[in-house]
Design a protein around this motif. Structure first.
Motif, PDB file in Angstrom:
ATOM      1  N   SER A  21      15.417  -0.036  -7.990  1.00 46.54           N
ATOM      2  CA  SER A  21      14.655  -0.876  -7.078  1.00 46.54           C
ATOM      3  C   SER A  21      14.879  -0.418  -5.648  1.00 46.54           C
ATOM      4  CB  SER A  21      15.071  -2.343  -7.223  1.00 46.54           C
ATOM      5  OG  SER A  21      14.767  -2.826  -8.504  1.00 46.54           O
ATOM      6  N   CYS A  22      13.870  -0.584  -4.827  1.00 48.80           N
ATOM      7  CA  CYS A  22      13.960  -0.245  -3.406  1.00 48.80           C
ATOM      8  C   CYS A  22      13.208  -1.305  -2.627  1.00 48.80           C
ATOM      9  CB  CYS A  22      13.381   1.135  -3.142  1.00 48.80           C
ATOM     10  SG  CYS A  22      13.394   1.609  -1.399  1.00 48.80           S
ATOM     11  N   VAL A  23      13.873  -1.872  -1.637  1.00 44.98           N
ATOM     12  CA  VAL A  23      13.256  -2.886  -0.789  1.00 44.98           C
ATOM     13  C   VAL A  23      13.140  -2.342   0.623  1.00 44.98           C
ATOM     14  CG1 VAL A  23      13.418  -5.208   0.146  1.00 44.98           C
ATOM     15  CG2 VAL A  23      14.194  -4.743  -2.185  1.00 44.98           C
ATOM     16  N   ALA A  24      11.956  -2.427   1.180  1.00 42.88           N
ATOM     17  CA  ALA A  24      11.695  -1.986   2.545  1.00 42.88           C
ATOM     18  C   ALA A  24      11.607  -3.190   3.471  1.00 42.88           C
ATOM     19  CB  ALA A  24      10.397  -1.198   2.617  1.00 42.88           C
ATOM     20  N   VAL A  48       9.201  12.167  -7.905  1.00 40.72           N
ATOM     21  CA  VAL A  48       9.330  11.446  -9.166  1.00 40.72           C
ATOM     22  C   VAL A  48       8.093  10.585  -9.381  1.00 40.72           C
ATOM     23  CG1 VAL A  48      10.675   9.780 -10.482  1.00 40.72           C
ATOM     24  CG2 VAL A  48      11.844  11.442  -9.007  1.00 40.72           C
ATOM     25  N   ALA A  49       7.868   9.655  -8.454  1.00 35.14           N
ATOM     26  CA  ALA A  49       6.713   8.766  -8.568  1.00 35.14           C
ATOM     27  C   ALA A  49       6.442   8.135  -7.211  1.00 35.14           C
ATOM     28  CB  ALA A  49       6.953   7.676  -9.606  1.00 35.14           C
ATOM     29  N   VAL A  50       5.171   7.960  -6.917  1.00 33.14           N
ATOM     30  CA  VAL A  50       4.755   7.338  -5.658  1.00 33.14           C
ATOM     31  C   VAL A  50       3.613   6.375  -5.946  1.00 33.14           C
ATOM     32  CG1 VAL A  50       3.609   7.775  -3.447  1.00 33.14           C
ATOM     33  CG2 VAL A  50       5.493   9.223  -4.145  1.00 33.14           C
ATOM     34  N   VAL A  51       3.590   5.274  -5.217  1.00 31.07           N
ATOM     35  CA  VAL A  51       2.471   4.339  -5.298  1.00 31.07           C
ATOM     36  C   VAL A  51       1.950   4.112  -3.885  1.00 31.07           C
ATOM     37  CG1 VAL A  51       4.074   2.373  -5.310  1.00 31.07           C
ATOM     38  CG2 VAL A  51       1.710   2.049  -6.052  1.00 31.07           C
ATOM     39  N   LEU A  52       0.646   4.192  -3.734  1.00 25.22           N
ATOM     40  CA  LEU A  52       0.013   3.980  -2.435  1.00 25.22           C
ATOM     41  C   LEU A  52      -0.271   2.501  -2.214  1.00 25.22           C
ATOM     42  CD1 LEU A  52      -2.514   6.956  -2.460  1.00 25.22           C
ATOM     43  CD2 LEU A  52      -0.132   6.924  -1.691  1.00 25.22           C
ATOM     44  N   SER A  53      -0.628   2.142  -1.008  1.00 24.04           N
ATOM     45  CA  SER A  53      -0.941   0.751  -0.701  1.00 24.04           C
ATOM     46  C   SER A  53      -2.137   0.252  -1.510  1.00 24.04           C
ATOM     47  CB  SER A  53      -1.213   0.587   0.797  1.00 24.04           C
ATOM     48  OG  SER A  53      -2.230   1.460   1.215  1.00 24.04           O
ATOM     49  N   SER A  54      -2.972   1.166  -1.961  1.00 24.69           N
ATOM     50  CA  SER A  54      -4.119   0.805  -2.801  1.00 24.69           C
ATOM     51  C   SER A  54      -3.718   0.506  -4.230  1.00 24.69           C
ATOM     52  CB  SER A  54      -5.130   1.957  -2.799  1.00 24.69           C
ATOM     53  OG  SER A  54      -4.537   3.112  -3.362  1.00 24.69           O
ATOM     54  N   GLY A  55      -2.485   0.871  -4.592  1.00 26.64           N
ATOM     55  CA  GLY A  55      -2.029   0.696  -5.964  1.00 26.64           C
ATOM     56  C   GLY A  55      -2.143   1.946  -6.816  1.00 26.64           C
ATOM     57  N   VAL A  56      -2.757   2.976  -6.273  1.00 23.22           N
ATOM     58  CA  VAL A  56      -2.873   4.237  -7.009  1.00 23.22           C
ATOM     59  C   VAL A  56      -1.495   4.890  -7.101  1.00 23.22           C
ATOM     60  CG1 VAL A  56      -3.922   6.523  -7.023  1.00 23.22           C
ATOM     61  CG2 VAL A  56      -5.248   4.544  -6.269  1.00 23.22           C
ATOM     62  N   ASP A  72       5.461  -4.244  -5.085  1.00 25.33           N
ATOM     63  CA  ASP A  72       5.304  -5.673  -4.814  1.00 25.33           C
ATOM     64  C   ASP A  72       5.304  -5.882  -3.306  1.00 25.33           C
ATOM     65  OD1 ASP A  72       7.272  -8.659  -5.176  1.00 25.33           O
ATOM     66  OD2 ASP A  72       5.102  -8.415  -5.290  1.00 25.33           O
ATOM     67  N   ASN A  73       4.243  -6.476  -2.805  1.00 25.57           N
ATOM     68  CA  ASN A  73       4.128  -6.746  -1.372  1.00 25.57           C
ATOM     69  C   ASN A  73       4.257  -8.242  -1.112  1.00 25.57           C
ATOM     70  OD1 ASN A  73       3.496  -4.016  -0.827  1.00 25.57           O
ATOM     71  ND2 ASN A  73       1.351  -4.381  -1.235  1.00 25.57           N
ATOM     72  N   THR A  74       5.123  -8.589  -0.177  1.00 23.48           N
ATOM     73  CA  THR A  74       5.197  -9.971   0.282  1.00 23.48           C
ATOM     74  C   THR A  74       4.989  -9.965   1.792  1.00 23.48           C
ATOM     75  OG1 THR A  74       7.564  -9.962   0.751  1.00 23.48           O
ATOM     76  CG2 THR A  74       6.888 -10.452  -1.519  1.00 23.48           C
ATOM     77  N   ARG A  75       5.047 -11.114   2.397  1.00 21.89           N
ATOM     78  CA  ARG A  75       4.821 -11.189   3.833  1.00 21.89           C
ATOM     79  C   ARG A  75       5.879 -10.404   4.605  1.00 21.89           C
ATOM     80  NH1 ARG A  75       4.140 -16.880   6.865  1.00 21.89           N
ATOM     81  NH2 ARG A  75       2.148 -16.753   5.824  1.00 21.89           N
ATOM     82  N   ASN A  76       7.104 -10.433   4.114  1.00 19.39           N
ATOM     83  CA  ASN A  76       8.201  -9.864   4.893  1.00 19.39           C
ATOM     84  C   ASN A  76       8.808  -8.588   4.319  1.00 19.39           C
ATOM     85  OD1 ASN A  76       8.176 -11.977   6.841  1.00 19.39           O
ATOM     86  ND2 ASN A  76       9.190 -13.287   5.339  1.00 19.39           N
ATOM     87  N   SER A  77       8.343  -8.161   3.161  1.00 20.29           N
ATOM     88  CA  SER A  77       8.936  -6.960   2.585  1.00 20.29           C
ATOM     89  C   SER A  77       7.970  -6.287   1.633  1.00 20.29           C
ATOM     90  CB  SER A  77      10.234  -7.297   1.857  1.00 20.29           C
ATOM     91  OG  SER A  77       9.970  -8.058   0.700  1.00 20.29           O
ATOM     92  N   VAL A  78       8.282  -5.039   1.378  1.00 21.19           N
ATOM     93  CA  VAL A  78       7.591  -4.270   0.353  1.00 21.19           C
ATOM     94  C   VAL A  78       8.665  -3.701  -0.558  1.00 21.19           C
ATOM     95  CG1 VAL A  78       6.087  -2.316  -0.121  1.00 21.19           C
ATOM     96  CG2 VAL A  78       5.739  -3.674   1.939  1.00 21.19           C
ATOM     97  N   SER A  79       8.468  -3.771  -1.837  1.00 18.12           N
ATOM     98  CA  SER A  79       9.452  -3.227  -2.764  1.00 18.12           C
ATOM     99  C   SER A  79       8.767  -2.422  -3.846  1.00 18.12           C
ATOM    100  CB  SER A  79      10.285  -4.342  -3.387  1.00 18.12           C
ATOM    101  OG  SER A  79       9.464  -5.221  -4.121  1.00 18.12           O
TER     102      SER A  79
END
Length: 123
Positions: A21-24, A48-56, A72-79
């Motif tokens: 897991s990685c939380v930004a 290894v693997a990447v996901v774009l903001s579009s979900g691709v 997973d995007n929330t108001r205060n973080s992206v993980s």
């Protein structure tokens, strides 16, 4: 600035599973791509693997069909989470979370890096 905090590495037997897991946090509005790179001793860092903001998503050839990335995007973080199944000894490496604005190449690497987490696959 974006801060990345990783968790979930460790030792697993061949054929086993791990979840990273990685939380930004910070300037998360900057993040376009987010994912994982890895580096084994004596080898170059690889996608290894990447996901774009579009979900691709995009996966490295060596992990396709075994690893799954989710975002997973929330108001205060992206993980992002990386589910790793059917692990092999060749998957042993330090796994780095990577995120940032659009880069020179679509799938990164991007501007920000986590500290890295060790994954060891061994019996």
């Amino acid at each position: 600035q974006v801060q990345l905090v990783e968790s979930g590495g460790g030792l697993v037997q061949p054929g086993g599973s791990l979840r990273l897991s990685c939380v930004a946090s910070g300037s998360i509005f900057e993040i376009y791509g987010m994912g994982w790179y890895r580096q084994a001793p004596g080898k170059q860092r690889e996608l290894v693997a990447v996901v774009l903001s579009s979900g691709v998503t995009n996966y490295g050839d060596l992990v396709k069909g075994r690893f799954t990335i989710s975002r997973d995007n929330t108001r205060n973080s992206v993980s992002v989470n990386l589910q790793m199944n059917s692990l092999k000894p060749d998957d042993t490496a330090v796994y780095y979370c990577n995120a940032g604005p659009a880069a020179a190449t679509l799938w990164g690497p991007y501007d920000y890096w986590g500290q890295g987490t060790q994954v060891t696959v061994s019996s």
